[in-house]
Scaffold this active site. Structure first.
Site, mmCIF file in Angstrom:
data_model
loop_
_atom_site.group_PDB
_atom_site.id
_atom_site.type_symbol
_atom_site.label_atom_id
_atom_site.label_comp_id
_atom_site.label_asym_id
_atom_site.label_seq_id
_atom_site.Cartn_x
_atom_site.Cartn_y
_atom_site.Cartn_z
ATOM 1 N N LYS A 177 1.926 -3.592 6.805
ATOM 2 C CA LYS A 177 2.315 -3.596 5.387
ATOM 3 C C LYS A 177 3.835 -3.442 5.270
ATOM 4 C CE LYS A 177 -1.546 -4.481 3.625
ATOM 5 N NZ LYS A 177 -1.775 -5.784 3.017
ATOM 6 N N TYR A 229 -2.053 -1.031 11.120
ATOM 7 C CA TYR A 229 -2.280 -1.560 9.764
ATOM 8 C C TYR A 229 -1.102 -1.209 8.854
ATOM 9 C CZ TYR A 229 -3.796 -1.833 4.952
ATOM 10 O OH TYR A 229 -3.833 -2.124 3.599
ATOM 11 N N SER A 266 0.835 -1.209 0.000
ATOM 12 C CA SER A 266 0.000 0.000 0.000
ATOM 13 C C SER A 266 0.864 1.250 0.000
ATOM 14 C CB SER A 266 -0.851 -0.034 1.274
ATOM 15 O OG SER A 266 -1.442 1.208 1.516
HETATM 16 P P1 NAD Z 1 -11.125 -6.943 1.391
HETATM 17 O O1 NAD Z 1 -11.342 -6.954 2.861
HETATM 18 O O2 NAD Z 1 -12.299 -6.697 0.511
HETATM 19 O O3 NAD Z 1 -10.457 -8.326 0.934
HETATM 20 C C1 NAD Z 1 -9.605 -9.071 1.773
HETATM 21 C C2 NAD Z 1 -10.149 -10.487 1.792
HETATM 22 O O4 NAD Z 1 -9.286 -11.292 2.611
HETATM 23 C C3 NAD Z 1 -11.552 -10.582 2.414
HETATM 24 O O5 NAD Z 1 -12.388 -11.318 1.539
HETATM 25 C C4 NAD Z 1 -11.337 -11.322 3.738
HETATM 26 O O6 NAD Z 1 -12.449 -12.141 4.065
HETATM 27 C C5 NAD Z 1 -10.084 -12.120 3.429
HETATM 28 N N1 NAD Z 1 -9.262 -12.477 4.588
HETATM 29 C C6 NAD Z 1 -8.813 -11.670 5.576
HETATM 30 N N2 NAD Z 1 -8.065 -12.373 6.444
HETATM 31 C C7 NAD Z 1 -8.042 -13.656 5.982
HETATM 32 C C8 NAD Z 1 -7.438 -14.846 6.430
HETATM 33 N N3 NAD Z 1 -6.717 -14.895 7.551
HETATM 34 N N4 NAD Z 1 -7.609 -15.978 5.712
HETATM 35 C C9 NAD Z 1 -8.352 -15.973 4.571
HETATM 36 N N5 NAD Z 1 -8.944 -14.860 4.095
HETATM 37 C C10 NAD Z 1 -8.788 -13.726 4.789
HETATM 38 O O7 NAD Z 1 -9.958 -5.903 1.094
HETATM 39 P P2 NAD Z 1 -9.384 -5.370 -0.286
HETATM 40 O O8 NAD Z 1 -9.683 -3.928 -0.356
HETATM 41 O O9 NAD Z 1 -9.785 -6.255 -1.400
HETATM 42 O O10 NAD Z 1 -7.831 -5.507 0.006
HETATM 43 C C11 NAD Z 1 -7.065 -6.594 -0.455
HETATM 44 C C12 NAD Z 1 -5.610 -6.395 -0.048
HETATM 45 O O11 NAD Z 1 -5.140 -5.177 -0.579
HETATM 46 C C13 NAD Z 1 -5.386 -6.311 1.461
HETATM 47 O O12 NAD Z 1 -4.155 -6.946 1.752
HETATM 48 C C14 NAD Z 1 -5.291 -4.821 1.724
HETATM 49 O O13 NAD Z 1 -4.528 -4.535 2.871
HETATM 50 C C15 NAD Z 1 -4.583 -4.372 0.448
HETATM 51 N N6 NAD Z 1 -4.795 -2.948 0.127
HETATM 52 C C16 NAD Z 1 -6.081 -2.468 0.027
HETATM 53 C C17 NAD Z 1 -6.289 -1.125 -0.276
HETATM 54 C C18 NAD Z 1 -7.676 -0.533 -0.331
HETATM 55 O O14 NAD Z 1 -7.816 0.673 -0.185
HETATM 56 N N7 NAD Z 1 -8.723 -1.331 -0.555
HETATM 57 C C19 NAD Z 1 -5.179 -0.292 -0.505
HETATM 58 C C20 NAD Z 1 -3.897 -0.827 -0.420
HETATM 59 C C21 NAD Z 1 -3.719 -2.166 -0.092
HETATM 60 C C1 WQD Z 2 -9.421 9.555 0.999
HETATM 61 C C2 WQD Z 2 -9.609 11.050 1.226
HETATM 62 C C3 WQD Z 2 -10.025 11.659 3.519
HETATM 63 C C4 WQD Z 2 -13.921 9.727 3.881
HETATM 64 C C5 WQD Z 2 -6.846 4.597 3.148
HETATM 65 C C6 WQD Z 2 -5.775 3.918 3.956
HETATM 66 C C7 WQD Z 2 -4.632 3.533 3.078
HETATM 67 C C8 WQD Z 2 -5.099 2.715 1.882
HETATM 68 C C9 WQD Z 2 -6.216 3.387 1.166
HETATM 69 C C10 WQD Z 2 -4.972 0.374 2.407
HETATM 70 C C11 WQD Z 2 -8.911 11.550 2.492
HETATM 71 C C12 WQD Z 2 -11.214 11.987 2.648
HETATM 72 C C13 WQD Z 2 -12.715 10.189 3.397
HETATM 73 C C14 WQD Z 2 -14.954 10.678 4.179
HETATM 74 C C15 WQD Z 2 -13.495 12.452 3.449
HETATM 75 N N1 WQD Z 2 -5.633 1.450 2.279
HETATM 76 N N2 WQD Z 2 -12.498 11.515 3.181
HETATM 77 N N3 WQD Z 2 -14.690 11.996 3.946
HETATM 78 O O1 WQD Z 2 -7.180 7.644 3.950
HETATM 79 O O2 WQD Z 2 -6.254 7.978 1.595
HETATM 80 O O3 WQD Z 2 -6.282 5.741 2.566
HETATM 81 O O4 WQD Z 2 -7.252 3.713 2.104
HETATM 82 O O5 WQD Z 2 -3.808 0.173 2.339
HETATM 83 O O6 WQD Z 2 -3.762 2.794 3.861
HETATM 84 O O7 WQD Z 2 -5.338 4.816 4.954
HETATM 85 O O8 WQD Z 2 -8.422 6.762 1.913
HETATM 86 O O9 WQD Z 2 -10.773 6.783 1.179
HETATM 87 O O10 WQD Z 2 -10.259 6.932 3.652
HETATM 88 O O11 WQD Z 2 -9.759 8.866 2.193
HETATM 89 O O12 WQD Z 2 -13.313 13.642 3.267
HETATM 90 O O13 WQD Z 2 -16.037 10.324 4.654
HETATM 91 O O14 WQD Z 2 -10.997 11.300 1.427
HETATM 92 O O15 WQD Z 2 -9.817 12.656 4.467
HETATM 93 O O16 WQD Z 2 -8.411 12.811 2.211
HETATM 94 P P1 WQD Z 2 -7.001 7.158 2.577
HETATM 95 P P2 WQD Z 2 -9.874 7.267 2.252
#
Ligand code: NAD
Ligand code: WQD
Length: 342
Positions: free
Chosen positions: A157, A153, A128
């Site tokens: 990562k 969190y 991330s």
């Molecule tokens: P999500 O929660 O929709 O998907 C994660 C999936 O993993 C879920 O279906 C959950 O049930 C499953 N899971 C969690 N722990 C588990 C375990 N121990 N065993 C088996 N399954 C398990 O989240 P997402 O948004 O699809 O994110 C996927 C990956 O990408 C994660 O590693 C997250 O940290 C990373 N990521 C997400 C974002 C974002 O903003 N969505 C940004 C950067 C990184």
């Molecule tokens: C985006 C922008 C908020 C909600 C998070 C995790 C990051 C990564 C992605 C996993 C920000 C603003 C939000 C609302 C708002 N995930 N906002 N009103 O914080 O950039 O990142 O998700 O790895 O680790 O921290 O994403 O969608 O929460 O916010 O104004 O109700 O929207 O302040 O500027 P963020 P976000």
């Protein structure tokens, strides 16, 4: 189409994993989905099957349960794993740090261990942009130094990246790619899969779509007094289908032995910073509606601005973000409406 290889997708019932399963199948791979459904349900797997017309195998299993997870490695013939399974809510990780460290670290260590023990080669890890913290210079490249994490969190990562790097250095047969996602948004154009947060959405776009659908009364824009052109925070919003395709490119690179190093890192973003207010306005325009929103105080822990330099992914993976922000915001709204109709 000639079948290429089989990929195990852990966390494949989740938001990004389900979209990636679809793109892998479209590119000719076979897919096995493993998920404990802790943050998802079977409807995403059904969605993947409906879009692709393939009866994708699904195993309900906790990656932290090594004995149970080993059975998946014994039952299916695959050489590559995409490891999405993790807990991902930043605020929750502050309240429940041990659950986050246990789940995110143990699941990755089990994947690596089982790959090593059974001679599997290729792993893609979901990292991330959170690993960069508040960067001093924009856009961020993969060489931009990581900052101390501001949440458990984010720390998982960083730690997972290090666990992967060190394991690959130690175990000859292993290769890996960490993809640092920026802000994934949107949904599949079919509206059969998308993001389904449990409870009150913490992320911007699900909050916007739920406000437009009347489930939330009003969007709070967290801060309009930041040092940015319109005062709201800036992020790099990446379409989830584009993001899914980056995983296909990463898998192909390792299978075809085109990786320059055994462990590589790529930023996956558009290269364009968009402010919260800009995003709200685009959402209104492209979907022809008015959104109720108010300016609220800053949210603790938010960084002011971050966007990607995706040059390395463009050049080395041959991957580019293709979908426009408008297409992505239209897809996000189409998905929300479908969820409400269902
Ligand atoms: P999500 O929660 O929709 O998907 C994660 C999936 O993993 C879920 O279906 C959950 O049930 C499953 N899971 C969690 N722990 C588990 C375990 N121990 N065993 C088996 N399954 C398990 O989240 P997402 O948004 O699809 O994110 C996927 C990956 O990408 C994660 O590693 C997250 O940290 C990373 N990521 C997400 C974002 C974002 O903003 N969505 C940004 C950067 C990184
Ligand atoms: C985006 C922008 C908020 C909600 C998070 C995790 C990051 C990564 C992605 C996993 C920000 C603003 C939000 C609302 C708002 N995930 N906002 N009103 O914080 O950039 O990142 O998700 O790895 O680790 O921290 O994403 O969608 O929460 O916010 O104004 O109700 O929207 O302040 O500027 P963020 P976000």
């Amino acid at each position: 189409m000639k079948k290429k290889a089989t990929v195990l997708v852990s966390g494949g019932a989740g938001y990004i994993g389900s979209h990636t399963a679809v793109e892998l199948i479209a590119a000719g791979y076979d897919v096995v989905i493993a998920d404990n459904l802790s943050n998802s349900d079977r409807t995403a797997v059904e969605g993947v099957r409906a879009i692709t017309g393939v009866d994708v195998p699904f195993v309900e299993v906790d990656c932290c349960d090594r004995a149970a997870f080993r059975k998946v490695f014994e039952a299916y013939d695959f050489d590559s794993v995409i490891h999405f399974a993790a807990s991902k809510a930043v605020g929750e990780s502050v309240r429940m740090p041990l659950e986050y460290y246990r789940n995110n670290l143990t699941s990755l260590m089990n994947v690596i261990d089982l790959m090593r023990e059974s001679g599997r080669s290729n792993i893609v890890f979901s990292s991330s942009c959170t690993v960069y913290g508040e960067p001093e210079k924009q856009p961020v490249t993969e060489r931009t130094p990581r900052k101390p994490a501001t949440s458990p969190y984010g720390n998982t990562k960083q730690m997972c990246e290090d666990i992967l790097r060190d394991s690959i250095a130690a175990y000859d047969g292993l290769k890996g790619i960490a993809l640092r996602y920026f802000n994934p948004i949107g949904a599949h154009p079919s509206a059969l899969i998308g993001e389904q947060p449990r409870g009150v959405p913490q992320n911007l776009v699900p909050y916007i779509t739920q406000t437009a659908a009347g489930i939330r009364e009003c969007l709070s824009v967290f801060g309009d007094d930041y040092p940015t052109p319109d005062g709201s925070c800036i992020r790099d919003y990446i379409d989830v289908v584009d993001l899914a395709k980056a995983h296909v490119a990463a898998i192909a690179r390792m299978i075809e032995d085109r990786n320059a190093e055994r462990y590589e890192i790529f930023n996956i973003g558009t290269g364009r910073g968009v402010s919260v207010l800009e995003l709200v306005r685009r959402f209104e325009q492209v979907n022809g509606l008015k959104l109720r929103y108010k300016i609220a105080p800053r949210r603790e822990g938010d960084i002011v601005a971050i966007w990607a330099d995706p040059t390395r992914a463009n050049e080395e993976l041959g991957w580019h973000a293709e979908r426009s922000l408008d297409e992505t915001l239209a897809a996000a709204w189409a998905w929300e409406r479908r969820v409400r109709e269902a």
